[in-house]
Design an enzyme around this catalytic site. Sequence first.
Site, short mmCIF file in Angstrom:
data_model
loop_
_atom_site.label_atom_id
_atom_site.label_comp_id
_atom_site.label_asym_id
_atom_site.label_seq_id
_atom_site.Cartn_x
_atom_site.Cartn_y
_atom_site.Cartn_z
N SER A 16 3.25 -1.81 10.57
CA SER A 16 4.49 -2.05 10.72
C SER A 16 5.65 -3.01 10.32
CB SER A 16 5.07 -1.55 12.10
OG SER A 16 5.11 -0.52 12.51
N ASN A 35 1.38 -0.90 -0.37
CA ASN A 35 0.33 0.26 -0.22
C ASN A 35 1.04 0.83 0.07
OD1 ASN A 35 -1.80 2.23 0.53
ND2 ASN A 35 -2.41 1.67 2.14
N TRP A 36 0.88 1.98 -1.16
CA TRP A 36 2.16 3.52 -1.51
C TRP A 36 1.38 4.08 -0.35
CZ3 TRP A 36 4.47 3.03 -6.81
CH2 TRP A 36 5.19 2.35 -6.96
N LYS A 37 0.22 4.45 0.02
CA LYS A 37 -0.77 5.57 0.45
C LYS A 37 -0.55 6.63 -0.57
CE LYS A 37 0.15 3.49 4.91
NZ LYS A 37 0.01 3.66 6.62
N HIS A 53 -9.69 1.22 5.19
CA HIS A 53 -8.31 1.34 5.64
C HIS A 53 -8.11 2.53 7.59
CE1 HIS A 53 -3.96 2.42 6.69
NE2 HIS A 53 -3.77 1.35 5.68
N GLU A 70 -6.67 4.88 8.06
CA GLU A 70 -7.09 5.90 7.43
C GLU A 70 -8.10 6.52 7.08
OE1 GLU A 70 -3.19 5.64 5.40
OE2 GLU A 70 -2.09 4.88 7.53
N GLU A 77 -5.31 -5.23 10.24
CA GLU A 77 -4.08 -3.97 10.33
C GLU A 77 -4.98 -3.43 11.86
OE1 GLU A 77 -2.63 -2.73 6.91
OE2 GLU A 77 -4.09 -1.76 7.12
N GLY A 114 2.93 -0.91 4.31
CA GLY A 114 2.58 0.38 4.24
C GLY A 114 4.18 1.42 3.94
N GLY A 115 4.59 1.51 5.04
CA GLY A 115 6.22 2.09 4.52
C GLY A 115 6.93 1.00 4.47
N GLY A 172 2.18 1.98 10.67
CA GLY A 172 2.77 3.15 10.44
C GLY A 172 4.03 4.19 11.73
#
Length: 252
Positions: free
Chosen positions: A215, A9-11, A97, A99, A169, A236-237, A175
């Site tokens: 993470s 997930n590049w966000k 998600h 976010e 998640e 993610g990251g 994150g």
Amino acid sequence: MRKKIVAGNWKMNTVFSEAETLVTEIADSLDDVELNGAEVILCPPFIYLEMITDVAFESNFKVGAQNIYPADSGAFTGEISPLMLKELNVEYCIVGHSERRQYFQESNEFLKKKVDALLIHGLQPIFCCGEVLPEREANQHFDVVKRQLEESLFHLAPAAFLNIIIAYEPVWAIGTGVTATKEQAQEMHAYIRQLISEKYGADAASETSILYGGSCNGKNAAELFSQPDVDGGLIGGASLKSAEFIKITTSF
Ligand code: PEP
């Protein structure tokens, strides 16, 4: 046999040139590694989907979007429909998600509409669920996840449900650099599988891929993925660094 999956997930990250470099590095590396049957999915920002589906056509990964609006077309300024994604050969879409739940107030009821809209066009939802820290501290995490599944997914007919991928998640792990322990992940994944079994039967439960997100990185992926009910990760990251992402894809 349920699929093993690593989805990135590049966000809202990368400018076009960075997205090109990242996808090229990932595509090149995927030619050289052993995935052990795992499927790799990249979920970039909307405006790179066309470029990335072109790369995917000649490569060993699939493409997902990060969001949709639940209508085919119409007066919804700024939104993207599942029909548009379908024409670009996008096969997956993240839904729910944390976010989007937090910053865009997306409710379980609204997410249900997104799930339905995706399935109508044959796109597979990657449905995110998970509790915030105070809910875990109050020992409410199982109830929270149960409610998210019941209110957004469990209206589906059994055949439709088979197209769902779930990502657990825990919000406190997204994150933050704080990862759920393998025991915490396994416990919740087993619980989710039990809920699916109660609703749709043991076969459906055993066929559903349940990913862990929060993470997850090149160092902890193998331990998390070794758990019997953890079928991969939503990353993610660490999906923005090609070498690290590739390491995760080979952690089964
Ligand atoms: C995510 O955004 O879905 C996620 C899991 O992020 P991170 O890996 O950065 O925690």
